[in-house]
Design a protein around this motif. Structure first.
Motif, short mmCIF file in Angstrom:
data_model
loop_
_atom_site.label_atom_id
_atom_site.label_comp_id
_atom_site.label_asym_id
_atom_site.label_seq_id
_atom_site.Cartn_x
_atom_site.Cartn_y
_atom_site.Cartn_z
N THR A 1 0.81 -1.22 0.00
CA THR A 1 0.00 0.00 0.00
C THR A 1 0.84 1.27 0.00
O THR A 1 0.62 2.17 -0.82
CB THR A 1 -0.97 0.01 1.20
N SER A 2 1.82 1.36 0.88
CA SER A 2 2.60 2.59 0.96
C SER A 2 3.39 2.82 -0.33
O SER A 2 3.48 3.96 -0.80
CB SER A 2 3.52 2.59 2.18
N TRP B 1 0.99 4.09 -3.08
CA TRP B 1 0.61 5.49 -2.89
C TRP B 1 1.78 6.44 -3.11
O TRP B 1 1.60 7.53 -3.66
CB TRP B 1 -0.04 5.69 -1.52
N SER C 1 -8.89 5.46 -2.97
CA SER C 1 -8.34 4.11 -2.86
C SER C 1 -9.49 3.15 -3.17
O SER C 1 -10.54 3.21 -2.52
CB SER C 1 -7.82 3.86 -1.45
N VAL D 1 -0.45 6.22 6.40
CA VAL D 1 -0.88 5.09 5.58
C VAL D 1 -0.75 3.76 6.33
O VAL D 1 -1.56 2.85 6.13
CB VAL D 1 -0.15 5.07 4.22
N PHE E 1 -3.91 2.57 7.96
CA PHE E 1 -5.10 2.29 7.17
C PHE E 1 -5.61 0.85 7.28
O PHE E 1 -6.83 0.65 7.39
CB PHE E 1 -4.89 2.66 5.69
#
Length: 123
Positions: free
Chosen positions: A29-30, A33, A53, A107, A110
């Motif tokens: 995810t990080s 992004w 997202s 993040v 999340f």
């Protein structure tokens, strides 16, 4: 956190996508992004400044199976698909009923929030 269920029309979106699973979600995810934010300014015809997202699953997907794969997207909504630079990709998000919530924070926090939404709010 406020979670609403809303019916939306189809949306044209541009951004980056990866295929992942719940087991690896926090690892990717990080990076997704970071890559997206570095390219966001190059996307023409943005409808607003919001970043979205989106998780796209198929009928085989299960939140109970940590290896169940899905497509994860970091995107913006656009007026049209004009002049898209690689590796950005475009698609139309199908209209229908969606759970909508706003996340503000690091993040890495999340996944905890996401699973709370899934476990406490979805039918």
């Amino acid at each position: 956190m406020d979670i609403t269920f809303t019916t939306i029309p189809p949306k044209k979106i541009i951004g980056l996508a990866i295929t992942t699973c719940l087991e690896k979600d926090s690892e990717v995810t990080s990076q997704l992004w970071r890559n997206f934010i570095n390219r966001k300014a190059t996307i023409q015809n943005q409808l607003n400044q919001n970043s979205l997202s989106v998780k796209v699953t198929d009928t085989q997907f299960s939140f109970k199976d940590s290896k169940s794969s899905y497509q994860k997207l970091a995107v913006v909504e656009v007026f049209d698909f004009y002049n898209i630079e690689k590796p950005l990709a475009s698609t139309t998000l199908a209209g229908g009923q969606y759970a909508v919530f706003t996340f503000k924070g690091p993040v890495q926090n999340f996944p905890t929030v996401f699973f709370k939404v899934i476990n406490d709010s979805l039918p």
